[in-house]
Design a protein around this motif. Sequence first.
Motif, PDB file in Angstrom:
ATOM      1  N   ARG A  47       0.770  -1.108   0.038  1.00 55.05           N
ATOM      2  CA  ARG A  47      -0.102  -0.054  -0.059  1.00 55.05           C
ATOM      3  C   ARG A  47       0.737   1.296   0.011  1.00 55.05           C
ATOM      4  N   GLU A  48       2.015   1.297   0.682  1.00 51.14           N
ATOM      5  CA  GLU A  48       3.025   2.369   0.699  1.00 51.14           C
ATOM      6  C   GLU A  48       3.549   2.646  -0.535  1.00 51.14           C
ATOM      7  N   HIS A  49       3.961   1.675  -1.177  1.00 53.21           N
ATOM      8  CA  HIS A  49       4.736   1.637  -2.587  1.00 53.21           C
ATOM      9  C   HIS A  49       3.715   1.922  -3.639  1.00 53.21           C
ATOM     10  N   GLY A  50       2.501   1.314  -3.712  1.00 55.92           N
ATOM     11  CA  GLY A  50       1.372   1.825  -4.582  1.00 55.92           C
ATOM     12  C   GLY A  50       2.043   1.764  -5.967  1.00 55.92           C
ATOM     13  N   LEU A  51       1.726   2.633  -6.749  1.00 60.87           N
ATOM     14  CA  LEU A  51       1.976   2.987  -8.162  1.00 60.87           C
ATOM     15  C   LEU A  51       3.326   3.767  -8.386  1.00 60.87           C
ATOM     16  N   MET A  52       4.116   4.121  -7.593  1.00 57.33           N
ATOM     17  CA  MET A  52       5.194   4.668  -7.478  1.00 57.33           C
ATOM     18  C   MET A  52       6.285   4.338  -8.524  1.00 57.33           C
ATOM     19  N   MET A  53       6.871   5.441  -9.049  1.00 59.73           N
ATOM     20  CA  MET A  53       7.868   5.079 -10.118  1.00 59.73           C
ATOM     21  C   MET A  53       7.193   4.550 -11.489  1.00 59.73           C
ATOM     22  N   ARG A  54       6.079   4.376 -11.741  1.00 58.55           N
ATOM     23  CA  ARG A  54       5.555   3.805 -13.034  1.00 58.55           C
ATOM     24  C   ARG A  54       5.277   5.016 -14.051  1.00 58.55           C
ATOM     25  N   THR A  55       5.744   4.883 -15.385  1.00 54.99           N
ATOM     26  CA  THR A  55       5.842   6.076 -16.268  1.00 54.99           C
ATOM     27  C   THR A  55       4.480   5.698 -17.010  1.00 54.99           C
ATOM     28  N   ALA A  56       3.686   4.764 -16.923  1.00 51.14           N
ATOM     29  CA  ALA A  56       2.500   4.696 -17.538  1.00 51.14           C
ATOM     30  C   ALA A  56       1.678   3.656 -16.950  1.00 51.14           C
ATOM     31  N   PRO A  68      -7.540  -3.744   6.280  1.00 43.20           N
ATOM     32  CA  PRO A  68      -8.428  -4.604   7.199  1.00 43.20           C
ATOM     33  C   PRO A  68      -9.247  -4.040   7.981  1.00 43.20           C
ATOM     34  N   ASP A  69      -9.652  -2.433   7.577  1.00 47.26           N
ATOM     35  CA  ASP A  69     -10.729  -1.969   8.325  1.00 47.26           C
ATOM     36  C   ASP A  69     -11.269  -1.024   7.460  1.00 47.26           C
ATOM     37  N   THR A  70     -12.463  -0.164   7.958  1.00 51.55           N
ATOM     38  CA  THR A  70     -12.828   0.697   7.292  1.00 51.55           C
ATOM     39  C   THR A  70     -12.823   1.951   7.786  1.00 51.55           C
ATOM     40  N   ALA A  71     -12.254   2.999   7.245  1.00 52.56           N
ATOM     41  CA  ALA A  71     -11.705   4.188   7.948  1.00 52.56           C
ATOM     42  C   ALA A  71     -11.526   5.311   6.955  1.00 52.56           C
ATOM     43  N   PRO A  72     -11.521   6.505   7.454  1.00 55.14           N
ATOM     44  CA  PRO A  72     -11.103   7.479   6.442  1.00 55.14           C
ATOM     45  C   PRO A  72      -9.636   7.411   6.227  1.00 55.14           C
ATOM     46  N   ARG A  73      -9.660   7.591   4.649  1.00 53.84           N
ATOM     47  CA  ARG A  73      -8.289   7.536   3.948  1.00 53.84           C
ATOM     48  C   ARG A  73      -7.814   8.593   3.432  1.00 53.84           C
ATOM     49  N   GLY A  74      -6.457   8.874   3.230  1.00 50.31           N
ATOM     50  CA  GLY A  74      -5.773   9.903   2.528  1.00 50.31           C
ATOM     51  C   GLY A  74      -4.599   9.216   1.824  1.00 50.31           C
ATOM     52  N   LEU A  84      -3.817  10.213 -11.646  1.00 55.28           N
ATOM     53  CA  LEU A  84      -4.605   9.370 -11.350  1.00 55.28           C
ATOM     54  C   LEU A  84      -5.893   9.710 -10.941  1.00 55.28           C
ATOM     55  N   ASP A  85      -6.840   8.786 -10.938  1.00 53.04           N
ATOM     56  CA  ASP A  85      -8.324   8.831 -10.359  1.00 53.04           C
ATOM     57  C   ASP A  85      -8.191   8.092  -9.059  1.00 53.04           C
ATOM     58  N   ILE A  86      -8.544   8.452  -8.009  1.00 48.96           N
ATOM     59  CA  ILE A  86      -8.403   7.752  -7.087  1.00 48.96           C
ATOM     60  C   ILE A  86      -9.900   7.686  -6.253  1.00 48.96           C
ATOM     61  N   LEU A  87     -10.171   6.270  -6.128  1.00 47.07           N
ATOM     62  CA  LEU A  87     -11.819   6.058  -5.817  1.00 47.07           C
ATOM     63  C   LEU A  87     -11.818   5.329  -4.532  1.00 47.07           C
ATOM     64  N   TYR A  88     -12.696   5.761  -3.877  1.00 52.29           N
ATOM     65  CA  TYR A  88     -12.675   5.183  -2.312  1.00 52.29           C
ATOM     66  C   TYR A  88     -14.103   4.596  -2.178  1.00 52.29           C
ATOM     67  N   PHE A  89     -14.041   3.068  -1.685  1.00 48.11           N
ATOM     68  CA  PHE A  89     -15.294   2.401  -1.631  1.00 48.11           C
ATOM     69  C   PHE A  89     -15.516   1.863  -0.177  1.00 48.11           C
ATOM     70  N   ASP A  90     -16.389   1.814   0.262  1.00 47.79           N
ATOM     71  CA  ASP A  90     -16.778   1.428   1.510  1.00 47.79           C
ATOM     72  C   ASP A  90     -16.581  -0.042   1.776  1.00 47.79           C
ATOM     73  N   THR A 116     -13.808  11.366   1.530  1.00 46.54           N
ATOM     74  CA  THR A 116     -14.884  12.347   2.062  1.00 46.54           C
ATOM     75  C   THR A 116     -15.807  11.361   3.330  1.00 46.54           C
ATOM     76  N   GLY A 117     -15.563  10.289   3.037  1.00 53.79           N
ATOM     77  CA  GLY A 117     -16.321   9.114   4.103  1.00 53.79           C
ATOM     78  C   GLY A 117     -15.195   8.129   4.460  1.00 53.79           C
ATOM     79  N   PRO A 118     -15.545   6.854   5.209  1.00 49.62           N
ATOM     80  CA  PRO A 118     -14.828   5.948   5.680  1.00 49.62           C
ATOM     81  C   PRO A 118     -14.898   4.880   4.407  1.00 49.62           C
ATOM     82  N   ALA A 119     -13.544   4.419   4.314  1.00 49.02           N
ATOM     83  CA  ALA A 119     -13.372   3.505   3.076  1.00 49.02           C
ATOM     84  C   ALA A 119     -12.662   2.259   3.363  1.00 49.02           C
ATOM     85  N   ARG A 120     -12.949   1.174   2.663  1.00 50.04           N
ATOM     86  CA  ARG A 120     -11.849  -0.029   3.037  1.00 50.04           C
ATOM     87  C   ARG A 120     -11.092  -0.501   1.692  1.00 50.04           C
TER      88      ARG A 120
END
Length: 151
Positions: A47-56, A68-74, A84-90, A116-120
Amino acid sequence: MLKPLTVASLLALACSACVASHETGPVAVTLHGQQFTAELATDEAAREHGLMMRTALAANHGMLFVFPDTAPRGFWMKNTLIPLDILYFDAERKLVSAQLDVPPCKVDPCPIYPSTGPARYVLELSAGTVKRLGVRDGDMLAIRGDVGPVD
């Protein structure tokens, strides 16, 4: 009686089989009728590394972050080179918020893009995908495949 080398080889094979059984590959996700192949990020390091260093990022690919839990995410875009488009789902996989056309980080510290709301679940797709598909809050994310253990 087995030779010591044979025993060691059998143990190594058994251990590698155990490790492989816990690994998961990409999954198929469907959002607003469009299917994507999503790489998984189910542990803290991924999760920390994600899509880092990708050129496409291919139009039909993304990354699915599973918590592992549902909480506000950033999320931030440190070392992320593509918008990117970042989409948050409960927990029920309903879209609760989205950050669209998020640019790569050019300054330090990088800005945080919160839900804007808790996400898992968080799905990152190429910028512009949400607008192109007409995705809206409340849309459901279908996941086909095993997300494996989450920590």
